[in-house]
Design an enzyme around this catalytic site. Structure first.
Site, PDB file in Angstrom:
ATOM      1  N   GLU A  46     -34.528 -42.821   6.795  1.00  0.00           N
ATOM      2  CA  GLU A  46     -34.828 -43.372   5.466  1.00  0.00           C
ATOM      3  C   GLU A  46     -34.918 -42.192   4.518  1.00  0.00           C
ATOM      4  O   GLU A  46     -34.875 -41.044   4.932  1.00  0.00           O
ATOM      5  CB  GLU A  46     -36.136 -44.177   5.491  1.00  0.00           C
ATOM      6  CG  GLU A  46     -37.369 -43.383   5.930  1.00  0.00           C
ATOM      7  CD  GLU A  46     -38.084 -42.677   4.787  1.00  0.00           C
ATOM      8  OE1 GLU A  46     -38.019 -43.166   3.644  1.00  0.00           O
ATOM      9  OE2 GLU A  46     -38.704 -41.638   5.026  1.00  0.00           O
ATOM     10  N   SER A  79     -42.086 -38.888   5.411  1.00  0.00           N
ATOM     11  CA  SER A  79     -41.507 -38.119   4.317  1.00  0.00           C
ATOM     12  C   SER A  79     -41.400 -36.655   4.724  1.00  0.00           C
ATOM     13  O   SER A  79     -40.790 -36.334   5.732  1.00  0.00           O
ATOM     14  CB  SER A  79     -42.322 -38.327   3.033  1.00  0.00           C
ATOM     15  OG  SER A  79     -41.613 -37.919   1.881  1.00  0.00           O
ATOM     16  N   HIS A 112     -40.220 -45.227   2.377  1.00  0.00           N
ATOM     17  CA  HIS A 112     -40.724 -45.221   1.002  1.00  0.00           C
ATOM     18  C   HIS A 112     -40.486 -46.582   0.352  1.00  0.00           C
ATOM     19  O   HIS A 112     -39.666 -46.732  -0.540  1.00  0.00           O
ATOM     20  CB  HIS A 112     -40.021 -44.131   0.190  1.00  0.00           C
ATOM     21  CG  HIS A 112     -40.294 -42.737   0.656  1.00  0.00           C
ATOM     22  ND1 HIS A 112     -39.629 -42.175   1.726  1.00  0.00           N
ATOM     23  CD2 HIS A 112     -41.146 -41.780   0.194  1.00  0.00           C
ATOM     24  CE1 HIS A 112     -40.059 -40.925   1.890  1.00  0.00           C
ATOM     25  NE2 HIS A 112     -40.971 -40.665   0.987  1.00  0.00           N
TER      26      HIS A 112
END
Length: 314
Positions: free
Chosen positions: A215, A118, A280
């Protein structure tokens, strides 16, 4: 210049000292305690950095001040007794502290295991480009997916202790958006962070010869379109050998997301795999960055895989 494999860290063993840091958002104490307990159950010796449970006095979306977050990471990396640095959570804030780190000192301390994803994408890129170190795209220990999903924990644990056992990656969801076979060095992470990092000091200027891993979370289809279009316009996608897509949680109906991916990535002339199973998502694979790998996307609808040619850790 083609991407080259990066220096890998040593694998962990029972008794290895692991530092937990918070480079980005604030960390819930109860989640931190549970995550640290899992590390102890694995036989590791976790040490929580001094400012992990801090909250910035004015900006409550940050885990303490930029200087303190940077100091925690710096001190952990430069401590010769620490073999791994694992992030407590993502959120936002790595961009604010990455330039406060003493990169020559970090480089001199040598490669260590570094885990997160992230917002931590900013640091993955910095370790690759400023230090020449391979890193691990894996769960933060105070993240819900780490605390609640055994498969996610096992993927990380295997990577840390027995990396040879998890060199072939890909859940049953993985399918070929564009079929083919590609070879290259893995790089990437959260795609919005890659776009935000572009043009900043020390940022990547080329992914030529690399396998791009992407992602994201909470980016609507038009936002993903803008992000991928920006990367294409600045040349970041020029010369890449393939694209590995993970999860797109909260990014809208997947049919719309898939249409964006096909439109923005399908014309690159390289294999593209979707839904490999990292990021995620409710159950997430751990994936090494900075290592040579082969992406296999069969045209006949067979299982798609990403296979690293060397273990994530030495």
């Amino acid at each position: 210049m083609t991407l080259e494999p990066l220096a890998r860290a040593a694998r962990l063993r029972p008794g290895s000292r692991v530092a937990v840091v918070a480079p980005s958002g604030p960390v819930p104490p109860e989640r931190l305690a549970r995550g640290v307990d899992f590390l102890r159950q694995w036989g590791l010796d976790p040490v929580v950095a001094p400012h992990v449970l801090d909250t910035h006095p004015e900006l409550d979306y940050l885990a303490g001040t930029d200087a303190d977050r940077a100091r925690d990471l710096q001190d952990a990396w430069c401590d010769p007794s620490v073999e791994a640095v694992i992030c407590a959570r993502g959120g936002y804030g790595a961009h604010r502290m990455v330039d406060l780190l003493d990169w020559p000192a970090l480089r001199a301390a040598g490669p260590k295991v570094f885990v997160g994803y992230s917002d931590i994408t900013v640091l993955h890129e910095a370790f690759a480009l400023r230090a020449g170190f391979s890193t691990v795209h894996g769960p933060m220990i105070a993240a819900q997916v780490f605390l609640e999903d055994e498969a996610t924990r096992q993927s990380l644990r295997s990577t840390l202790f027995e990396p040879e056992s998890v060199q072939c990656l890909g859940l049953e969801t993985a399918t070929a958006l564009v079929p083919g076979t590609a070879r290259g060095v893995t790089f990437g992470g959260c795609v919005s962070l890659l776009a935000a990092d572009a043009g900043t000091p020390g940022a990547r200027t080329s992914g030529r010869g690399g396998l791009l891993v992407v992602e994201d979370i909470g980016e609507e289809p038009y936002r993903l379109d803008a992000i991928l279009t920006r990367l294409a316009r600045i040349g970041a996608l020029d010369g890449i050998s393939g694209v590995v897509c993970g999860s797109w949680d909260g990014c809208g109906p997947y049919e719309q997301v898939r249409a964006v991916l096909a439109d923005r990535l399908g014309g690159l002339g390289v294999p593209v795999v979707e839904e490999l199973g990292f990021g995620h998502c409710p159950s997430a694979l751990t994936l090494p960055l900075g290592v040579p790998a082969v992406l296999d996307a069969p045209a006949d609808g067979g299982r798609c895989t990403l296979t690293t040619q060397v273990p994530a850790l030495v």
